[in-house]
Design an enzyme around this catalytic site. Structure first.
Site, PDB file in Angstrom:
ATOM      1  N   ARG A   1     -19.864  -7.784   8.736  1.00  0.00           N
ATOM      2  CA  ARG A   1     -19.579  -6.576   7.980  1.00  0.00           C
ATOM      3  C   ARG A   1     -20.755  -6.283   7.052  1.00  0.00           C
ATOM      4  O   ARG A   1     -21.226  -7.171   6.340  1.00  0.00           O
ATOM      5  CB  ARG A   1     -18.299  -6.733   7.153  1.00  0.00           C
ATOM      6  CG  ARG A   1     -17.042  -6.895   7.989  1.00  0.00           C
ATOM      7  CD  ARG A   1     -16.669  -5.610   8.723  1.00  0.00           C
ATOM      8  NE  ARG A   1     -15.456  -5.776   9.508  1.00  0.00           N
ATOM      9  CZ  ARG A   1     -15.435  -6.191  10.770  1.00  0.00           C
ATOM     10  NH1 ARG A   1     -16.563  -6.504  11.385  1.00  0.00           N
ATOM     11  NH2 ARG A   1     -14.287  -6.304  11.420  1.00  0.00           N
TER      12      ARG A   1
ATOM     13  N   GLU B   1     -22.792   2.609   6.602  1.00  0.00           N
ATOM     14  CA  GLU B   1     -23.343   3.125   7.864  1.00  0.00           C
ATOM     15  C   GLU B   1     -22.592   4.393   8.301  1.00  0.00           C
ATOM     16  O   GLU B   1     -21.407   4.525   8.015  1.00  0.00           O
ATOM     17  CB  GLU B   1     -23.279   2.054   8.960  1.00  0.00           C
ATOM     18  CG  GLU B   1     -21.906   1.522   9.291  1.00  0.00           C
ATOM     19  CD  GLU B   1     -21.944   0.387  10.306  1.00  0.00           C
ATOM     20  OE1 GLU B   1     -21.288   0.547  11.361  1.00  0.00           O
ATOM     21  OE2 GLU B   1     -22.613  -0.645  10.073  1.00  0.00           O
TER      22      GLU B   1
ATOM     23  N   HIS C   1     -25.136  -1.090  15.147  1.00  0.00           N
ATOM     24  CA  HIS C   1     -23.768  -1.575  15.344  1.00  0.00           C
ATOM     25  C   HIS C   1     -23.432  -1.709  16.841  1.00  0.00           C
ATOM     26  O   HIS C   1     -22.496  -1.084  17.340  1.00  0.00           O
ATOM     27  CB  HIS C   1     -22.763  -0.658  14.653  1.00  0.00           C
ATOM     28  CG  HIS C   1     -21.497  -1.356  14.250  1.00  0.00           C
ATOM     29  ND1 HIS C   1     -20.800  -1.062  13.104  1.00  0.00           N
ATOM     30  CD2 HIS C   1     -20.784  -2.347  14.858  1.00  0.00           C
ATOM     31  CE1 HIS C   1     -19.726  -1.823  13.014  1.00  0.00           C
ATOM     32  NE2 HIS C   1     -19.690  -2.610  14.080  1.00  0.00           N
TER      33      HIS C   1
END
Length: 323
Positions: free
Chosen positions: A241, A270, A288
């Site tokens: 995270r 993000e 990601h």
């Protein structure tokens, strides 16, 4: 039998959307980006949605949940993490929340090891050098990294992803250390060395790979103090995270040379990322991609639909409830 109405806040893989369309009246998101909170509420009210298929980053806070129509009975998130959903508010509304455990461990561990390799061998810098047409030829001292064999890999959070990463790292001759809320049984440790304190753990390792959940308890876990406990020349990787890293402190340690490199797949706030990462030396930055394989994303979507089916088609409890 009338099909239940399912609101889909994102564009999902083709196989997932095809199955959803077979069994539900689907309300798709017409854009490729996440729906804003107001758009989710408006679409749910207009359609009378009984279920919502959402994803990490979607605005499912207390205000959004409070504004949803009474028809919504279940929210299935296309993720393991549930930081984007106010679970207490969902419970208060009587809305079941489910996630997708157990199907993305290997894919995420692969991305973690990709980042470890790229950071150790300066792969990001090398690729950028070539794309900028600045490579002038091989040189004995050019972009020298470090080999992973014999290095100590510290896994913060030895769950399924951490254990999958440990299996990969053993193949490269790395020594495995880990920090966890609880020590694992010996058969799960597979020889990994357990640490019961942050300081002892961080001082012992050469590479830190972070796999802890988000939330208030872990926010900025990797701060300036803990970074200082790492050896000079250590490498930091985060595929867990983004909120667990103090971005300013990490960038400062990269610029000072205390850290050799960093590899990041997740970021606080993000898709906007901390400005310092754009100029920080020896960073490998990914958008990601942890679960981004065809096999994994299909499996995640099918797990979401399995949970939705249980609640909306069969009137049963969800298979993977988190609230």
């Amino acid at each position: 039998m009338t099909k239940p109405v399912l609101l889909m806040t994102r564009r999902f893989p083709d196989a997932v959307e095809a199955r959803a369309q077979r069994d539900y009246v689907t309300i798709p998101n017409p854009a490729d980006t996440a729906m804003e909170s107001a758009a989710i509420v408006a679409a749910a009210r207009q359609s009378g949605a009984e279920g919502i298929l959402c994803a990490a980053g979607d605005a499912m806070g207390a205000a959004t949940l409070a504004a949803l129509p009474e028809s919504v009975r279940v929210i299935a998130t296309f993720s393991v993490g549930t930081d984007h959903i106010d679970l207490g508010a969902a419970k208060a509304r009587g809305i079941a929340v489910t996630n997708t455990p157990d199907v993305l461990s290997v894919a995420t561990a692969e991305i973690a090891f990709l980042l470890i390799l790229a950071a150790a061998r300066r792969g990001g810098e090398a690729e950028r050098l070539l794309r900028a047409r600045q490579w002038t030829g091989w040189a004995p001292t050019q972009l020298m990294g470090v080999t992973l064999e014999g290095k100590r890999l510290g896994i913060l959070g030895m769950g399924r992803i951490g254990q999958a990463l440990a299996r990969m790292a053993r193949g490269f001759g790395m020594e495995i250390h880990y920090r966890n809320r609880n020590r694992l049984p010996a058969e799960e440790e597979q020889g990994a060395i357990y640490h019961d304190s942050d300081k002892g753990f961080l001082r012992a390792i050469d590479v830190l790979s972070m796999h802890i959940p988000g939330g208030a308890a872990t926010r900025h876990w990797l701060d300036a103090e803990r970074i200082a406990w790492l050896k000079r020349g250590a490498i930091v990787v985060n595929t867990g995270r983004g909120t667990t890293v103090d971005d300013a402190a990490l960038c400062a340690a990269l610029h000072s040379g205390h850290l050799r490199a960093a590899g990041l797949d997740v970021f606080e706030g993000e898709p906007r990322i901390f400005e310092g990462y754009h100029t920080a030396p020896n960073t490998v930055l990914l958008p990601h991609l942890g679960s981004a394989t065809v096999e994994t994303r299909d499996a995640m979507g099918f797990r979401c639909l399995d949970n939705l089916d249980a609640v909306l088609l069969r009137g049963e409890a969800p298979l993977h409830p988190v609230a």
